[in-house]
Scaffold this active site. Structure first.
Site, PDB file in Angstrom:
ATOM      1  N   GLU A 106       0.835  -1.195   0.000  1.00 17.41           N
ATOM      2  CA  GLU A 106       0.000   0.000   0.000  1.00 17.41           C
ATOM      3  C   GLU A 106       0.872   1.246   0.000  1.00 17.41           C
ATOM      4  O   GLU A 106       2.058   1.177   0.354  1.00 17.41           O
ATOM      5  CB  GLU A 106      -0.948  -0.024   1.197  1.00 17.41           C
ATOM      6  CG  GLU A 106      -1.896  -1.214   1.148  1.00 17.41           C
ATOM      7  CD  GLU A 106      -2.967  -1.209   2.223  1.00 17.41           C
ATOM      8  OE1 GLU A 106      -3.876  -2.041   2.141  1.00 17.41           O
ATOM      9  OE2 GLU A 106      -2.893  -0.360   3.138  1.00 17.41           O
ATOM     10  N   LEU A 159       5.249 -14.407  -0.741  1.00 21.77           N
ATOM     11  CA  LEU A 159       6.474 -13.645  -0.978  1.00 21.77           C
ATOM     12  C   LEU A 159       7.713 -14.525  -0.867  1.00 21.77           C
ATOM     13  O   LEU A 159       8.691 -14.325  -1.592  1.00 21.77           O
ATOM     14  CB  LEU A 159       6.559 -12.480   0.001  1.00 21.77           C
ATOM     15  CG  LEU A 159       5.562 -11.342  -0.239  1.00 21.77           C
ATOM     16  CD1 LEU A 159       5.639 -10.318   0.885  1.00 21.77           C
ATOM     17  CD2 LEU A 159       5.805 -10.670  -1.586  1.00 21.77           C
ATOM     18  N   GLY A 197       4.725  -0.048   2.485  1.00 23.70           N
ATOM     19  CA  GLY A 197       6.081  -0.451   2.157  1.00 23.70           C
ATOM     20  C   GLY A 197       6.505  -1.703   2.889  1.00 23.70           C
ATOM     21  O   GLY A 197       5.882  -2.763   2.750  1.00 23.70           O
ATOM     22  N   GLU A 253       9.736  -6.718  -2.759  1.00 21.89           N
ATOM     23  CA  GLU A 253       9.687  -8.012  -2.053  1.00 21.89           C
ATOM     24  C   GLU A 253      10.753  -8.097  -0.959  1.00 21.89           C
ATOM     25  O   GLU A 253      11.442  -9.098  -0.792  1.00 21.89           O
ATOM     26  CB  GLU A 253       9.803  -9.166  -3.053  1.00 21.89           C
ATOM     27  CG  GLU A 253       8.693  -9.086  -4.080  1.00 21.89           C
ATOM     28  CD  GLU A 253       8.393 -10.397  -4.747  1.00 21.89           C
ATOM     29  OE1 GLU A 253       8.595 -11.442  -4.116  1.00 21.89           O
ATOM     30  OE2 GLU A 253       7.933 -10.372  -5.896  1.00 21.89           O
TER      31      GLU A 253
END
Length: 387
Positions: free
Chosen positions: A137, A243, A141, A367
């Protein structure tokens, strides 16, 4: 015998026959279809959508998923090699495949119902349905728990409001895997992008990942049925699990970018003649090229061992952090140094180092920033969280 300058420790000999075949097929695709056009795509700020059918036809989308869901049933090392060879072409192309496979198909496979898997995964593997992953968002972060997007239960439906930022494939996507706060913690939802109230706005003026689609997503009372909720996970474990899958592929991808830069820098310095001899004949240049090769070799061994651990079911997220940190830092340093070795010629996209260097500015950030991964290892060493 002369060694392969891009594989000084003969990593290829450690691969299975299937792994070598995967690497070679993706390498051919990159050489024949990606490299001839990718510089122009970067210049134009255009993702080469025309390559999607062939990417899917090669079985590169959801490659590790079972064949019954449209996947190729490949192991983790093969997936890593796919990422390496795609990113040898461009980080944007690897990002496309990584998001589709690890961030969109994986959560449906791992957290979805059987009906959801049957409905979406075969078409996603075929490239008929493209996905994007809505976690980050604008204010969030590196702190995904600070999530403002929320989903409210309303009868048999969910109503989603909020926004997401820096979303790869956003304006290409037919579905978005969206993570939102609920009364029962963070949950994931499959949101068709033609749903009323959903808007994707492409982010322009990028100097990195220009051959990739990056978007902001907005949700204004987006209503979806409960059948679109991923029921088998709650909390940050869901998106963080995705992730980890994607970061694993990222440990391999930048190796490809670094190999491309080393190859071009080596060829250029052998051809560039100054003061009566090729600049490759100077100690200064050979020391720099040798250091590039050393760092690439270490990264290759690191990712191969990580892949073997993953295939054995023994890979830990901290190990992924170490490899992501090391390998992306390796690649961005090599890209910058290769650009310098090319001199003035290095600032144009007729040569690859400046393009890879700019792309890797994003890869080292997304990521998990480099700092985040350093702190993950620091916490592992000390037992103390410094976040």
């Amino acid at each position: 015998m002369a060694l392969d300058r891009t594989d000084l420790f003969d990593i290829r000999s450690l691969l299975s026959e299937e792994e070598r075949a995967v690497k070679d097929s993706v390498a051919r695709f990159t050489d024949e279809k990606v490299l001839p056009i990718i510089g122009a795509c970067f210049d134009e700020g255009r993702f080469p959508k025309e390559l999607i059918p062939e990417i899917a036809g090669l079985g590169l989308l959801g490659a590790t998923l079972p064949e019954e869901y449209g996947g190729a049933g490949l192991n983790a090392v093969s997936y890593g090699l796919i990422c390496q060879e795609l990113e040898r072409g461009d980080s944007g192309l690897r990002s496309f495949a990584s998001v589709q496979s690890s961030l969109c198909m994986y959560p449906i496979f791992a957290y979805g119902t059987e009906e959801q898997k049957r409905q979406w995964l075969p078409r996603m593997a075929a490239g008929e349905v493209i996905g994007c992953f809505g976690l980050t968002e604008p204010h969030g972060g590196s702190d995904p728990a600070n999530m403002k997007t929320h989903a409210r239960k309303d009868g048999g439906d969910w109503v989603i409001n909020g926004s997401k930022m820096w979303i790869t494939n956003g304006n290409l996507a037919h579905i978005a895997i969206v993570w939102a706060q609920t009364e029962d913690g963070i949950q994931g939802f499959i949101v068709p992008t033609d749903t009323a109230g959903f808007t994707a706005q492409e982010i322009k003026h990028k100097m990195s990942l220009r051959a990739s689609v990056t978007s902001a997503l907005y949700f204004d009372n987006v209503r979806i049925p409960d059948a679109n909720r991923l029921p088998n996970v709650k909390g940050l474990k869901g998106p963080l699990g995705c992730l980890t899958q994607a970061r694993y592929g990222i440990t391999w991808g930048p190796i490809g970018a670094a190999i491309a830069c080393l190859t071009e820098a080596t060829d250029y310095t052998k051809e560039r003649v100054l003061f009566g001899r090729p600049i490759a004949a100077t100690q200064a240049v050979q020391l720099r090229l040798a250091d590039m090769a050393r760092r690439i070799t270490l990264a290759q061994l690191l990712s191969l061992q990580l892949g073997r651990l993953k295939d054995a079911g023994a890979m830990q997220p901290q190990q992924v952090s170490l490899a992501k940190w090391n390998n992306v830092r390796m690649a961005i340093d090599i890209a910058r140094d290769a650009r310098d070795l090319l001199g003035g010629a290095g600032i144009t996209t007729e040569h690859c180092p400046i393009r890879h260097a700019l792309n890797l500015e994003s890869v080292i950030t997304y990521e998990g920033t480099e700092t985040v991964h350093q702190l993950v290892i620091g916490r592992e060493l000390t037992g103390i969280s410094a976040f």
